[in-house]
Design a protein around this motif. Structure first.
Motif, PDB file in Angstrom:
ATOM      1  N   GLU A  38      34.312  40.045  30.274  1.00 42.90           N
ATOM      2  CA  GLU A  38      34.010  39.897  31.693  1.00 42.90           C
ATOM      3  C   GLU A  38      33.206  41.083  32.216  1.00 42.90           C
ATOM      4  O   GLU A  38      33.355  42.218  31.746  1.00 42.90           O
ATOM      5  CB  GLU A  38      35.309  39.777  32.510  1.00 42.90           C
ATOM      6  CG  GLU A  38      36.187  41.005  32.479  1.00 42.90           C
ATOM      7  CD  GLU A  38      37.352  40.950  33.458  1.00 42.90           C
ATOM      8  OE1 GLU A  38      37.400  40.042  34.308  1.00 42.90           O
ATOM      9  OE2 GLU A  38      38.220  41.837  33.375  1.00 42.90           O
ATOM     10  N   SER A  43      23.505  39.332  41.483  1.00 43.09           N
ATOM     11  CA  SER A  43      24.026  38.531  40.384  1.00 43.09           C
ATOM     12  C   SER A  43      23.449  39.080  39.095  1.00 43.09           C
ATOM     13  O   SER A  43      22.245  38.994  38.847  1.00 43.09           O
ATOM     14  CB  SER A  43      23.612  37.071  40.576  1.00 43.09           C
ATOM     15  OG  SER A  43      24.041  36.293  39.482  1.00 43.09           O
ATOM     16  N   THR A  54      27.184  46.124  41.924  1.00 42.53           N
ATOM     17  CA  THR A  54      28.108  45.024  42.123  1.00 42.53           C
ATOM     18  C   THR A  54      29.336  45.277  41.250  1.00 42.53           C
ATOM     19  O   THR A  54      29.236  45.917  40.201  1.00 42.53           O
ATOM     20  CB  THR A  54      27.472  43.666  41.776  1.00 42.53           C
ATOM     21  OG1 THR A  54      28.337  42.615  42.179  1.00 42.53           O
ATOM     22  CG2 THR A  54      27.168  43.548  40.286  1.00 42.53           C
ATOM     23  N   TYR A  55      30.504  44.828  41.746  1.00 42.95           N
ATOM     24  CA  TYR A  55      31.758  45.051  41.045  1.00 42.95           C
ATOM     25  C   TYR A  55      32.575  43.773  41.013  1.00 42.95           C
ATOM     26  O   TYR A  55      32.541  42.971  41.956  1.00 42.95           O
ATOM     27  CB  TYR A  55      32.598  46.120  41.748  1.00 42.95           C
ATOM     28  CG  TYR A  55      31.985  47.497  41.769  1.00 42.95           C
ATOM     29  CD1 TYR A  55      31.157  47.890  42.814  1.00 42.95           C
ATOM     30  CD2 TYR A  55      32.249  48.415  40.754  1.00 42.95           C
ATOM     31  CE1 TYR A  55      30.585  49.157  42.830  1.00 42.95           C
ATOM     32  CE2 TYR A  55      31.701  49.683  40.769  1.00 42.95           C
ATOM     33  CZ  TYR A  55      30.864  50.046  41.805  1.00 42.95           C
ATOM     34  OH  TYR A  55      30.307  51.307  41.824  1.00 42.95           O
ATOM     35  N   THR A  56      33.362  43.617  39.960  1.00 46.72           N
ATOM     36  CA  THR A  56      34.349  42.556  39.970  1.00 46.72           C
ATOM     37  C   THR A  56      35.448  42.961  40.948  1.00 46.72           C
ATOM     38  O   THR A  56      35.643  44.154  41.218  1.00 46.72           O
ATOM     39  CB  THR A  56      34.924  42.326  38.568  1.00 46.72           C
ATOM     40  OG1 THR A  56      35.728  41.157  38.559  1.00 46.72           O
ATOM     41  CG2 THR A  56      35.756  43.513  38.112  1.00 46.72           C
ATOM     42  N   ASP A  57      36.147  41.993  41.497  1.00 48.04           N
ATOM     43  CA  ASP A  57      37.128  42.283  42.539  1.00 48.04           C
ATOM     44  C   ASP A  57      38.180  43.295  42.083  1.00 48.04           C
ATOM     45  O   ASP A  57      38.587  44.178  42.855  1.00 48.04           O
ATOM     46  CB  ASP A  57      37.820  40.996  42.993  1.00 48.04           C
ATOM     47  CG  ASP A  57      36.923  40.134  43.853  1.00 48.04           C
ATOM     48  OD1 ASP A  57      37.250  38.954  44.059  1.00 48.04           O
ATOM     49  OD2 ASP A  57      35.888  40.641  44.335  1.00 48.04           O
ATOM     50  N   SER A  58      38.611  43.208  40.846  1.00 48.46           N
ATOM     51  CA  SER A  58      39.680  44.097  40.378  1.00 48.46           C
ATOM     52  C   SER A  58      39.215  45.544  40.240  1.00 48.46           C
ATOM     53  O   SER A  58      40.040  46.458  40.162  1.00 48.46           O
ATOM     54  CB  SER A  58      40.234  43.601  39.043  1.00 48.46           C
ATOM     55  OG  SER A  58      39.231  43.621  38.050  1.00 48.46           O
ATOM     56  N   LYS A 108      36.860  46.961  42.413  1.00 45.90           N
ATOM     57  CA  LYS A 108      36.438  47.488  43.713  1.00 45.90           C
ATOM     58  C   LYS A 108      37.444  48.501  44.240  1.00 45.90           C
ATOM     59  O   LYS A 108      38.647  48.272  44.233  1.00 45.90           O
ATOM     60  CB  LYS A 108      36.275  46.342  44.710  1.00 45.90           C
ATOM     61  CG  LYS A 108      35.081  45.453  44.433  1.00 45.90           C
ATOM     62  CD  LYS A 108      35.000  44.305  45.442  1.00 45.90           C
ATOM     63  CE  LYS A 108      33.829  43.404  45.126  1.00 45.90           C
ATOM     64  NZ  LYS A 108      33.766  42.223  46.034  1.00 45.90           N
TER      65      LYS A 108
END
Length: 123
Positions: free
Chosen positions: A46, A106, A58-62, A64
């Motif tokens: 991921e 993206s 950009t970051y994945t939610d976990s 941030k």
């Protein structure tokens, strides 16, 4: 060809910090972004964070609020500062070279990967 080499992984206690580094070499000028991925045992790889040459991120939610991606274009280096680490962050972390629209944020990976560096968060 693009060559990537990660370093900085290791064993850390929950709540601790690590800084991953990725050294890039080769024909990277056509690619405007770099990304960090991770793959835990039994899970899909991921995207964790990505950054353009203009420092759009950009970051994945976990990630941030805990992780920070940065780059040094002059040195062709990308970093991932990871703070407040949790056991669920345990994975092999990979550096990738790709592209990202600064507007859409993206990230699109190209097939350029490092060998990975193991991060283990455990007491």
């Amino acid at each position: 060809q693009v060559q990537l080499m990660e370093s900085g992984g290791g064993l850390v206690q929950p709540g601790g910090s690590l800084r991953l580094s990725c050294a890039a070499s080769g024909s990277i000028f056509s690619l405007n972004a770099m990304g960090w991925y991770r793959q835990a045992p039994g899970k899909q790889r991921e995207l964790v964070a990505a950054i353009t040459s203009g420092d759009i991120t950009t970051y994945t939610d976990s990630a941030k609020g805990r992780f920070t991606i940065s780059r040094d274009n002059a040195k062709n280096m990308v970093y991932l500062q990871m703070n407040s680490l949790k056991s669920e962050d345990t994975a092999v972390y990979y550096c990738n070279a790709g592209s990202m629209s600064p507007l859409l944020r993206s990230y699109r990976p190209e097939n350029y990967w490092g060998q990975g560096t193991q991060v283990t968060v455990s007491s």
